[in-house]
Design an enzyme around this catalytic site. Structure first.
Site, PDB file in Angstrom:
ATOM      1  N   GLU A 149      30.738  25.919  -1.436  1.00 22.99           N
ATOM      2  CA  GLU A 149      29.468  25.457  -1.492  1.00 22.99           C
ATOM      3  C   GLU A 149      29.495  25.075  -2.905  1.00 22.99           C
ATOM      4  O   GLU A 149      29.569  23.522  -3.373  1.00 22.99           O
ATOM      5  CB  GLU A 149      28.012  26.385  -1.328  1.00 22.99           C
ATOM      6  N   SER A 177      25.293  31.580  -3.078  1.00 24.81           N
ATOM      7  CA  SER A 177      25.724  31.645  -2.113  1.00 24.81           C
ATOM      8  C   SER A 177      27.263  30.637  -2.415  1.00 24.81           C
ATOM      9  O   SER A 177      27.109  29.460  -2.539  1.00 24.81           O
ATOM     10  CB  SER A 177      25.292  30.348  -1.017  1.00 24.81           C
ATOM     11  N   ARG A 213      23.004  20.873   2.379  1.00 27.18           N
ATOM     12  CA  ARG A 213      23.651  20.739   0.665  1.00 27.18           C
ATOM     13  C   ARG A 213      24.817  19.967   0.962  1.00 27.18           C
ATOM     14  O   ARG A 213      25.903  20.088   0.888  1.00 27.18           O
ATOM     15  CB  ARG A 213      25.008  22.505   1.208  1.00 27.18           C
TER      16      ARG A 213
END
Ligand SMILES: Cc1cc2nc3c(=O)[nH]c(=O)nc-3n(C[C@H](O)[C@H](O)[C@H](O)COP(=O)(O)OP(=O)(O)OC[C@H]3O[C@@H](n4cnc5c(N)ncnc54)[C@H](O)[C@@H]3O)c2cc1C
Length: 350
Positions: free
Chosen positions: A345, A250, A174
């Site tokens: 995130e 998420s 990520r």
């Protein structure tokens, strides 16, 4: 609408534009100035203009990984570059270049229709192709970096169009050059992928995915189409549709811990969910949050999704301040319980 001369090109900037429909949390956010980028030639002019006027510039894709404030200063430039083309083809593989403004999911679906395989595990991820390298999107055992061969960019520091190799993009979990090493320097104009022309490369590492594929395929051999359908089915059952319930997928990354830390936690929490990765373990952030009692909790107009604790949602009328406050409370409680710091995130802007 205001016209601004940036270099030799006239830029059509709108003022006071609502971004509510352009961010997946559905936050009521207003851009001071706004422009749609439909051709790469606008980029040098736009960047010159922002540098001359000393204005920050947010590059906006689908707004599905952003937490926007009520007011966004400077310029918001929404990437709407379109087009998909086959660059080259061998017996086994095909190389395809996709413009940054194409929808990610529609691209995956279109490529599958052409018989170009390899992105099925990433079906139904919201957003644009141009944003996909930024956090090296990933799902069900495949990451963008596994299929990318080049990223075409406008380099705002050197004022030139160029392309980057996958290793120059510094992809990791990520994360990438674009997200944390040199944020804001590169504007992605297109992404190139190498895809398979046969269906021998299906990634079926996850048990739930295997089972869903088997159910869909029945007595047939599992195909890329079955895999695509299975991923869509699983995602629809687990994640809220941002059109109905605002969210950014998420909200936290799964934290990586050392093997020693994992063993210590496992002794106290025998049902801890974790996966070996490298020298250590990746902990399931959703499990940590749920274990702290957050699942389904409301906080003002925002909250934790009642079917997946990793997803924070806007129940309607929520804003960045509420989400940030909720996220900090969750981070603190997870840290106090497990000694592990969760990292968000999505990007907060500004
Ligand atoms: C329901 C849901 C499920 C999700 N599931 C997943 C998942 O499974 N896996 C996953 O990895 N992510 C997932 N996400 C997160 C998100 O979809 C991805 O990060 C996606 O790539 C963001 O694309 P976007 O176009 O919406 O980017 P935006 O939110 O518009 O932008 C994100 C960042 O990228 C930058 N950016 C955007 N376009 C460009 C460009 N052309 N050049 C340079 N920088 C750019 C922006 O400035 C910003 O910093 C999910 C989100 C939602 C809402």
């Amino acid at each position: 609408m205001v016209g601004a001369a940036g270099g030799s090109l006239m830029l059509e900037l709108q003022t006071q534009v609502s971004l509510q429909a352009l961010n997946s949390f559905g936050f009521n956010s207003v851009a001071e100035r706004y422009i749609e980028l439909t051709q790469p030639a606008q980029l040098p002019a736009l960047i010159d203009y922002c540098q001359e006027q000393v204005l920050p510039c947010l590059i906006l894709g689908g707004g599905s990984n952003l937490v926007l404030s009520a007011r966004v200063p400077g310029v918001v430039a929404r990437v709407r570059l379109r087009g998909i083309e086959v660059v080259s083809r061998s017996q086994q593989t095909v190389r395809v270049r996709v413009a940054a403004g194409e929808s990610w999911h529609e691209t995956v679906s279109w490529l599958l229709d052409q018989g170009f395989y390899g992105l099925e595990n990433l079906a139904l991820i919201p957003g644009t192709v141009g944003a996909s390298p930024v956090q090296n999107i990933g799902a069900y055992g495949v990451e963008l970096k596994d299929r990318v061969t080049a990223v075409h960019v406008y380099d705002t520091l050197q004022s030139q169009f160029t392309q980057l190799t996958p290793s120059e993009c510094q992809f990791s979990y990520r994360d990438s050059l674009f997200k944390s090493v040199d944020p804001g320097r590169y504007i992605i104009t297109a992404v190139e992928f190498e895809l398979f022309l046969n269906s021998d490369h299906l990634v079926l590492n996850y048990q739930a995915l295997q089972e869903t594929c088997a159910t869909i395929a029945g007595s047939q051999v599992v195909t890329p189409r079955h895999l695509f359908d299975a991923v869509c089915q699983l995602r629809r059952s687990k994640l809220p549709d941002p059109v109905r319930l605002g969210n950014a997928g998420s909200f936290f990354k799964n934290p990586h811990v050392s093997a020693a830390k994992f063993q210590a936690l496992k002794q106290t929490f025998s049902n801890l969910v974790a996966y070996p990765e490298g020298e250590g373990y990746k902990l399931a952030a959703g499990w940590l949050i749920e274990a702290c009692g957050w699942k389904g909790k409301h906080f003002e107009q925002v909250g934790v999704y009642d079917r997946q604790s990793l997803v924070l949602v806007n129940h309607g009328g929520g804003d960045r301040i509420q989400i940030e406050s909720l996220a900090v409370q969750i981070q603190d409680s997870v840290y106090n319980a497990f000694g592990v710091r969760l990292e968000p995130e999505p990007r907060y802007y500004p």
